[in-house]
Write an enzyme that holds these catalytic residues in place. Structure first.
Site, mmCIF file in Angstrom:
data_model
loop_
_atom_site.group_PDB
_atom_site.id
_atom_site.type_symbol
_atom_site.label_atom_id
_atom_site.label_comp_id
_atom_site.label_asym_id
_atom_site.label_seq_id
_atom_site.Cartn_x
_atom_site.Cartn_y
_atom_site.Cartn_z
ATOM 1 N N GLY A 52 0.823 -1.207 0.000
ATOM 2 C CA GLY A 52 0.000 0.000 0.000
ATOM 3 C C GLY A 52 0.856 1.255 0.000
ATOM 4 N N ALA A 53 0.218 2.407 0.388
ATOM 5 C CA ALA A 53 0.880 3.719 0.282
ATOM 6 C C ALA A 53 1.448 3.851 -1.139
ATOM 7 C CB ALA A 53 1.965 3.889 1.341
ATOM 8 N N HIS A 58 4.485 1.950 -8.096
ATOM 9 C CA HIS A 58 3.507 0.852 -8.043
ATOM 10 C C HIS A 58 2.565 0.930 -9.255
ATOM 11 C CE1 HIS A 58 4.200 1.393 -3.536
ATOM 12 N NE2 HIS A 58 4.505 0.125 -3.729
ATOM 13 N N LYS A 175 13.477 -1.711 -8.055
ATOM 14 C CA LYS A 175 13.967 -0.889 -6.933
ATOM 15 C C LYS A 175 14.434 -1.812 -5.800
ATOM 16 C CE LYS A 175 13.585 2.378 -3.544
ATOM 17 N NZ LYS A 175 12.968 1.648 -2.486
ATOM 18 N N ASP A 176 13.648 -2.852 -5.520
ATOM 19 C CA ASP A 176 14.044 -3.848 -4.513
ATOM 20 C C ASP A 176 14.738 -4.992 -5.247
ATOM 21 O OD1 ASP A 176 12.892 -2.694 -2.055
ATOM 22 O OD2 ASP A 176 11.035 -2.875 -3.165
ATOM 23 N N GLN A 179 15.294 -8.306 -3.417
ATOM 24 C CA GLN A 179 14.004 -8.999 -3.267
ATOM 25 C C GLN A 179 13.623 -9.690 -4.581
ATOM 26 O OE1 GLN A 179 10.401 -7.244 -1.273
ATOM 27 N NE2 GLN A 179 9.769 -6.789 -3.353
ATOM 28 N N SER A 211 9.618 5.601 -3.328
ATOM 29 C CA SER A 211 9.450 4.633 -2.241
ATOM 30 C C SER A 211 8.356 5.177 -1.323
ATOM 31 C CB SER A 211 10.762 4.518 -1.454
ATOM 32 O OG SER A 211 10.512 3.973 -0.173
HETATM 33 O O1 PAF Z 1 7.975 -4.961 -2.078
HETATM 34 C C1 PAF Z 1 7.046 -4.975 -1.241
HETATM 35 O O2 PAF Z 1 6.237 -4.048 -1.159
HETATM 36 C C2 PAF Z 1 6.929 -6.172 -0.307
HETATM 37 O O3 PAF Z 1 8.164 -6.650 0.073
HETATM 38 C C3 PAF Z 1 6.040 -7.291 -0.879
HETATM 39 C C4 PAF Z 1 6.640 -7.901 -2.140
HETATM 40 C C5 PAF Z 1 4.651 -6.751 -1.185
HETATM 41 C C6 PAF Z 1 5.906 -8.415 0.146
HETATM 42 O O4 PAF Z 1 5.325 -7.963 1.317
#
Ligand code: PAF
Length: 307
Positions: A52-53, A58, A175-176, A179, A211
Site C-alpha cells: 500500500g501507500a 507501483h 527498486k528492490d 528482493q 518509495s
Molecule cells: O515490495 C514490497 O512491497 C513487499 O516486500 C512485498 C513484495 C509486497 C511483500 O510484502
C-alpha cells in the site's frame, strides 16, 4: 463484504478472494486455443503485490500488469513478518482509500480486477507461521545483514500470496533488486508455476527513487537523500570495480547522509561481490540512513572492458 462498482472489486477475506477469482476465471479469456484470437495479452492473470501507500512506481507495475494479462489482482498487505524489531511496522503509511482511488485511474484497474487487502489474521490465521521460506545465501548479504530475516519474511508472504491469487505472471519492481532476485530464485528452486516479471525502477524528477518511505523525509532529508541516486550516477562514470565502489561511497558521504549502510557491486543473480578485475555488467547497490529513514537504490553499471 464484496464491493462491486466501476472501481476494482475490493476483497478482504480468503472467501471473498476465492469468489472474485472464480468470476475472473469465467470472464477472463480461457487459456485454450481460442485465446490468441481473443486477446493479444500473453497471460491470463497478473498479480502485483504491494504494502500500500502507493506511488507512481507501483502504478507503473499495475499498468504493465494490465498490458501483460487479461485480469489483474493487486494485493495490499503490510507484512509483519518482514519487519524487524525497532523497524517501522506500526508507523508504515496506510491509506486504503487513497490507494483504491489511484488504482481506479485511467489505464489501470476496472471492475473485473481485484484488490485483495487482507489483515494479518487473514494471511496468518494460525499466528506466526511455523514453516517459512528461507532466502538462503541471497538473504544473508546486504539487506539480509542490515535486516536479518527480512527476505525470509518477504518470500514467505510472496509464496502465500501466489498460492492465494493463482497468477500466471507476478510483477516486482527493480527498486528492490535483492528482493526480486530472491523471488526469482525461490520460483526456480521451488518450481513455483508463475512467470516473474521485473519492472524498471521509477524516479522523481530530481532522481530520488520512488518509495513509500519517502513520505517520512523532511525537505532537508529529501535533499540529502538525493545523494543515493547521485552516487549511482557518478559511480557509473568510473570503469574499474574499485573506482565505482569508492566514488559511490564518497558521493554518499559528501551528500550528508547520516550513515552509509552499504555500497555493493554485485553479480545481479547471486548477489556475490564482483572482484576488482571484473569485466561486464554488474549491479551497484547503495543503502543509507537519512534522518530516521533507511533508503535503498540501485542501477546496472558496465564494469571494465575497452576504454
Ligand atoms: O515490495 C514490497 O512491497 C513487499 O516486500 C512485498 C513484495 C509486497 C511483500 O510484502
Amino acid at each position: 463484504m464484496t464491493t462491486q462498482t466501476t472501481t476494482p472489486t475490493l476483497v478482504h477475506t480468503r472467501q471473498e478472494l476465492a469468489a472474485a477469482l472464480a468470476v475472473q476465471d469465467v470472464q477472463a479469456v480461457p487459456r485454450a486455443e481460442g485465446r490468441a484470437a481473443h486477446t493479444a495479452r500473453p497471460h491470463r492473470r497478473a498479480v502485483v503485490m504491494t504494502m500500500g501507500a502507493l506511488h507512481a512506481g507501483h502504478l507503473s507495475l499495475v499498468a504493465k500488469a494490465r498490458e501483460l494479462a487479461d485480469a489483474v489482482v493487486v494485493t495490499i498487505f503490510v507484512n509483519p513478518l518482514q519487519f524487524g524489531a525497532g523497524e517501522d511496522l506500526s508507523r508504515y503509511p496506510r491509506d486504503l482509500h487513497g490507494d483504491l482511488a489511484l488504482l481506479s485511474g485511467p489505464g489501470l484497474l476496472g471492475p473485473d480486477d481485484i484488490v485483495f487487502a487482507p489483515g494479518p489474521d487473514v494471511v496468518y490465521p494460525d499466528g506466526d507461521p511455523v514453516v517459512r521460506v528461507s532466502a538462503g545465501a541471497i538473504g544473508e548479504v546486504l539487506e539480509g545483514v542490515s535486516r536479518p530475516g527480512h527476505l525470509d519474511g518477504v518470500l514467505t508472504v510472496v509464496l502465500k500470496l501466489l498460492h492465494l491469487t493463482r497468477p500466471d505472471v507476478a510483477l516486482f519492481g527493480r527498486k528492490d533488486a535483492q528482493q526480486l532476485a530472491a523471488v526469482r530464485r525461490m520460483v526456480r528452486d521451488l518450481d513455483v508455476p508463475v512467470v516473474v516479471h521485473g519492472a524498471p525502477l521509477v524516479r522523481d524528477d530530481d532522481g530520488l527513487a520512488l518509495s513509500s518511505r519517502n513520505a517520512y523525509l523532511s525537505a532537508d532529508e529529501h535533499r540529502r537523500a538525493l545523494g543515493l541516486s547521485q552516487a549511482l550516477r557518478l559511480a557509473a562514470q568510473e570503469r574499474e570495480a574499485d573506482g565505482i565502489r569508492s566514488t559511490a561511497l564518497d558521493t554518499l558521504r559528501a551528500a550528508g547522509v547520516d550513515a552509509v549502510d552499504y555500497v555493493a557491486l554485485v553479480d545481479p543473480e547471486t548477489f556475490a561481490e564482483v572482484p576488482s578485475s571484473y569485466v561486464g555488467d554488474a549491479l551497484l547497490l547503495v543503502a543509507a540512513q537519512v534522518g530516521a529513514t533507511r533508503l535503498i537504490d540501485n542501477d546496472t553499471v558496465t564494469v571494465g572492458g575497452p576504454a
